[in-house]
Write a protein that holds these residues in place. Sequence first.
Motif, PDB file in Angstrom:
ATOM      1  N   GLN A   1      21.487 -22.795  -2.910  1.00 59.03           N
ATOM      2  CA  GLN A   1      21.079 -22.709  -4.353  1.00 59.03           C
ATOM      3  C   GLN A   1      21.247 -24.023  -4.919  1.00 59.03           C
ATOM      4  O   GLN A   1      22.244 -24.697  -4.642  1.00 59.03           O
ATOM      5  N   ASP A   2      20.045 -24.238  -5.417  1.00 63.40           N
ATOM      6  CA  ASP A   2      19.893 -25.763  -6.095  1.00 63.40           C
ATOM      7  C   ASP A   2      20.843 -25.498  -7.469  1.00 63.40           C
ATOM      8  O   ASP A   2      21.456 -26.607  -8.003  1.00 63.40           O
ATOM      9  N   HIS A   3      20.822 -24.459  -7.985  1.00 62.84           N
ATOM     10  CA  HIS A   3      21.466 -24.181  -9.457  1.00 62.84           C
ATOM     11  C   HIS A   3      22.286 -22.837  -9.249  1.00 62.84           C
ATOM     12  O   HIS A   3      22.489 -22.390  -8.173  1.00 62.84           O
ATOM     13  N   GLY A   4      22.658 -22.520 -10.333  1.00 60.22           N
ATOM     14  CA  GLY A   4      23.547 -21.139 -10.327  1.00 60.22           C
ATOM     15  C   GLY A   4      24.997 -21.346 -10.613  1.00 60.22           C
ATOM     16  O   GLY A   4      25.477 -22.366 -10.043  1.00 60.22           O
ATOM     17  N   ASP A   5      25.495 -20.226 -11.188  1.00 60.88           N
ATOM     18  CA  ASP A   5      26.884 -20.308 -11.394  1.00 60.88           C
ATOM     19  C   ASP A   5      27.782 -19.988 -10.379  1.00 60.88           C
ATOM     20  O   ASP A   5      27.332 -19.743  -9.073  1.00 60.88           O
ATOM     21  N   LEU A   6      29.237 -20.070 -10.515  1.00 56.73           N
ATOM     22  CA  LEU A   6      29.987 -19.691  -9.377  1.00 56.73           C
ATOM     23  C   LEU A   6      29.816 -18.146  -8.752  1.00 56.73           C
ATOM     24  O   LEU A   6      29.937 -17.746  -7.748  1.00 56.73           O
ATOM     25  N   GLU A   7      29.675 -17.457  -9.868  1.00 57.80           N
ATOM     26  CA  GLU A   7      29.361 -15.938  -9.653  1.00 57.80           C
ATOM     27  C   GLU A   7      28.319 -15.578  -8.640  1.00 57.80           C
ATOM     28  O   GLU A   7      28.441 -14.864  -7.711  1.00 57.80           O
ATOM     29  N   GLU A   8      26.973 -16.166  -8.962  1.00 55.89           N
ATOM     30  CA  GLU A   8      25.906 -15.944  -8.277  1.00 55.89           C
ATOM     31  C   GLU A   8      26.098 -16.615  -6.876  1.00 55.89           C
ATOM     32  O   GLU A   8      25.898 -15.970  -5.833  1.00 55.89           O
TER      33      GLU A   8
END
Length: 247
Positions: free
Chosen positions: A218-225
């Motif tokens: 994943q290039d982006h996304g928070d820790l939850e994702e």
Amino acid sequence: MKKYPLVEAVSGLDLEIPRGELFGFLGPNGAGKTTTIKIMVGLLKPTAGRVRIDGIDIQEDPVRAKFLIGYIPDRPFIYEKLTGMEYLRFVADLFSMDRARAEERANRFLEFFDLADSAHHLIDGYSHGMRQKLIISGALIHEPRVVIVDEPLVGLDPKGARQVKQLFLDLCRQGATLFMSTHSMGIAEAMCHRIGIIQKGRMIAVGTMQELRRRARQDHGDLEEIFLRLTGDHDLDSLIQFLKTPL
């Protein structure tokens, strides 16, 4: 490794945490987080493997190793018929602290956590948040080199949570090592230098946020994702994405 007759609770966990690092330890319920922590602090004996605290094997020399540890459990026991100050003095005596230094440290923590006015009141009259602050103070009073924490912010109000977060970051800057298990993804993402994710007793990913993103592709996304993708909880991941999508 920790093995029971019908289950292997922790297996193949190989981890080194350097001085000054705040390490986040995440995992689903039942993944082996609390078992790992109990092995680290010497409350459980591993079936195989070793835990070294600043180079000291906690099974071979438990007293010496435990003098270096500050342990904050998720369900702590506290002597309710002591006052807050008496409790801190008691803990300081367990670690053979110099009395003057212990008094200085106790008063500093009581002031920091806004407990000074309640220092000579019995603990059984303390709120849950006040008890949590007192337990954290007791765990840190002897100036441990390694702090091991299981869900430290449970029951704290926003001010108390902010005080604890700042305290932990300051300890790391001063050279202490912190190992923190938490279910709060936001806290882990904001505070931790590195994060480890355990699932079914095995560490499935370790690294910085950038490294975990690469692992999760994943290039982006928070820790939850990232957590949901790495632990394979795709149904819950889809639900979260659905709830985030504007109607």
